[in-house]
Design an enzyme around this catalytic site. Structure first.
Site, mmCIF file in Angstrom:
data_model
loop_
_atom_site.group_PDB
_atom_site.id
_atom_site.type_symbol
_atom_site.label_atom_id
_atom_site.label_comp_id
_atom_site.label_asym_id
_atom_site.label_seq_id
_atom_site.Cartn_x
_atom_site.Cartn_y
_atom_site.Cartn_z
ATOM 1 N N GLN A 1 68.645 43.027 -9.993
ATOM 2 C CA GLN A 1 67.475 43.510 -9.252
ATOM 3 C C GLN A 1 66.681 44.545 -10.059
ATOM 4 O O GLN A 1 65.927 45.338 -9.486
ATOM 5 C CB GLN A 1 67.911 44.101 -7.915
ATOM 6 C CG GLN A 1 68.366 43.064 -6.910
ATOM 7 C CD GLN A 1 67.278 42.066 -6.547
ATOM 8 O OE1 GLN A 1 66.085 42.387 -6.552
ATOM 9 N NE2 GLN A 1 67.663 40.828 -6.247
ATOM 10 N N SER A 2 66.793 44.508 -11.360
ATOM 11 C CA SER A 2 66.139 45.487 -12.225
ATOM 12 C C SER A 2 64.617 45.451 -12.107
ATOM 13 O O SER A 2 63.980 44.412 -12.336
ATOM 14 C CB SER A 2 66.530 45.216 -13.682
ATOM 15 O OG SER A 2 65.709 45.943 -14.564
ATOM 16 N N ASN A 3 64.029 46.598 -11.778
ATOM 17 C CA ASN A 3 62.572 46.719 -11.792
ATOM 18 C C ASN A 3 62.038 46.677 -13.223
ATOM 19 O O ASN A 3 60.969 46.130 -13.475
ATOM 20 C CB ASN A 3 62.150 48.031 -11.128
ATOM 21 C CG ASN A 3 62.570 48.108 -9.683
ATOM 22 O OD1 ASN A 3 62.230 47.249 -8.885
ATOM 23 N ND2 ASN A 3 63.325 49.139 -9.335
ATOM 24 N N ALA B 1 63.307 44.980 -15.710
ATOM 25 C CA ALA B 1 63.298 43.586 -16.159
ATOM 26 C C ALA B 1 62.073 42.855 -15.605
ATOM 27 O O ALA B 1 61.389 42.111 -16.325
ATOM 28 C CB ALA B 1 64.581 42.893 -15.735
#
Length: 323
Positions: free
Chosen positions: A76-78, A80
Site C-alpha cells: 500500500q506504499s504511497n 510506490a
C-alpha cells in the site's frame, strides 16, 4: 552525470495552508492556533508528500539516462504509487518491488498502481534488507533485458530528496511567518529531515509511524548534508504512536481520523497522517503545544491507504452517525 541536479516540476506549488478552527477549539487551543498544510493536494497521481522528493530523485535518475524507475515499499506504499505516476507523466517504465505474495484482490494503492501502468513484482521475502536485495536483483534482470533502470530507495528518502522538504519549509515560512511548531509523520525520514533543515529542529515535531527501526538516526543522516550543525539528539521525535507496529490501526489514530473528519471534513490515513495527528493531540495534552502557539499540521496525503487497510472497514462500521 555531471553538474548539480535541477529538480523537475511535478506538483502544484505552493500547496495551501488552511485554518482548522473547530478542531483547535475542541482540543483546547485558540481558534486561530491550528493550521493545516495541504500537501495531500500536490496534484500528480492522487497527491501526497512523495512528489516533492520525486522531483529530485527522478531528476537524478534522468540525468543518469534512466528509462525505468524501480522502487520498493509495502503493497500500500504511497511512494510506490507516486513513482508510478511520475513514470507515467514522463513516459518511463515503472517497476514496483513489494514483499510477500500478492493479495487475492487489489485494494487501495494497488488499484491505482494498475491504472498507472506499473509492473509489480511480489518477491515473497520479508524485511527491509531482503526487499532491497530483491530490488537489486530486479534491476540486474532489467539491465540484462536492455533496460536502463534507476533504483529509487525505500520511501524515496535520500539526502537529495530531503531538499524537496527543505523547500517546503521555506514555502511554509512564507505562508506562516509566526510558525511555532510543524507536526509531520516520520516514515522513511527525508520529509522530516527537509523540514528540520529549513525550520530548525525546535520547530519540527516528527511522529514516528514505525516504518524504520532507527528514525532519529535516519533523519539525522539526511539532515547532515543540508544542516551539518543539527545533531540526532536535537530532533523532536514522538515514538509513542506506533502501537503494535506499522501495519496496526491504533486507538489514538482512530480518534485522530474521526475527530479531523467530523470537525473539519478532512480525511487522514491510518498509517501516516492519522498517527501524526495523534502525536499532535498528545503534544497538546502534555502541554508541549499550548494556546497561543501557532501550529501547522503537515498533511502528507495517503488517502488511497484508507481503502487498502484491512482494519478500516470494521472500524468505520462501528462508528455512530453524528458529530
Amino acid at each position: 552525470m555531471s553538474g548539480p541536479i535541477v529538480p523537475l516540476t511535478l506538483g502544484t506549488w505552493p500547496t495551501p495552508v488552511e485554518p482548522m478552527p473547530r478542531l483547535a477549539t475542541a482540543l483546547g487551543l485558540g481558534r486561530d492556533d491550528l493550521l493545516i498544510k495541504r500537501d495531500d493536494l500536490t496534484g500528480l497521481g492522487g497527491g501526497g508528500n512523495k512528489i516533492r522528493k520525486l522531483e529530485w530523485t527522478v531528476a537524478e535518475a534522468l540525468a543518469g539516462d534512466a528509462d525505468t524507475l524501480v522502487t520498493t515499499g509495502a503493497p500500500q506504499s504511497n511512494h510506490a504509487r507516486l513513482t508510478a505516476a511520475t513514470a507515467a507523466r514522463l513516459g518511463l517504465r515503472a517497476v514496483l518491488v513489494f514483499p510477500g505474495a500478492p493479495a487475492t484482490a487489489r485494494t487501495g494503492n494497488l488499484v491505482l498502481d494498475a491504472f498507472l501502468g506499473a509492473e509489480i513484482v511480489f518477491t515473497g521475502v520479508q524485511g527491509r534488507q531482503a526487499l532491497a536485495d530483491a530490488a537489486t536483483r530486479v534491476c540486474d534482470r532489467l539491465r540484462s533485458e536492455g533496460a536502463r533502470p534507476a533504483l529509487i530507495p525505500f520511501g524515496g528518502s535520500t539526502a537529495l530528496a530531503a531538499r524537496g522538504y527543505a523547500r517546503c519549509g521555506e514555502e511554509l515560512l512564507a505562508q506562516v511567518p509566526h510558525l511555532r511548531t510543524a507536526v509531520v509523520a516520520l516514515g522513511s525520514g527525508a520529509t522530516m529531515a527537509g523540514l528540520v533543515a529549513s525550520l530548525g529542529p525546535d520547530r519540527t515535531l516528527g511522529v514516528d509511524v514505525g516504518a524504520v527501526d532507527d528514525p532519529r538516526q535516519r533523519v539525522a543522516g539526511f539532515v547532515t548534508p543540508l544542516s551539518p550543525e543539527v545533531r540526532a539528539e536535537d530532533l523532536r521525535v514522538d515514538r509513542d504512536q506506533v502501537g503494535n507496529g506499522y501495519a496496526s490501526l491504533t486507538a489514538t489514530a482512530q480518534e485522530a481520523l474521526t475527530l479531523v473528519a467530523r470537525l473539519e471534513g478532512i480525511i487522514l490515513d491510518p498509517t501516516y497522517t492519522g498517527r501524526a495527528m495523534a502525536g499532535l493531540i498528545a503534544a497538546i495534552r502534555r502541554g508541549e503545544i499550548a494556546p497561543g502557539h501557532t501550529t501547522v499540521f503537515i498533511h502528507t496525503g495517503g488517502l488511497p491507504g484508507v481503502f487498502g487497510h484491512p482494519d478500516i472497514p470494521a472500524y468505520a462500521e462501528s462508528l455512530p452517525p453524528g458529530r
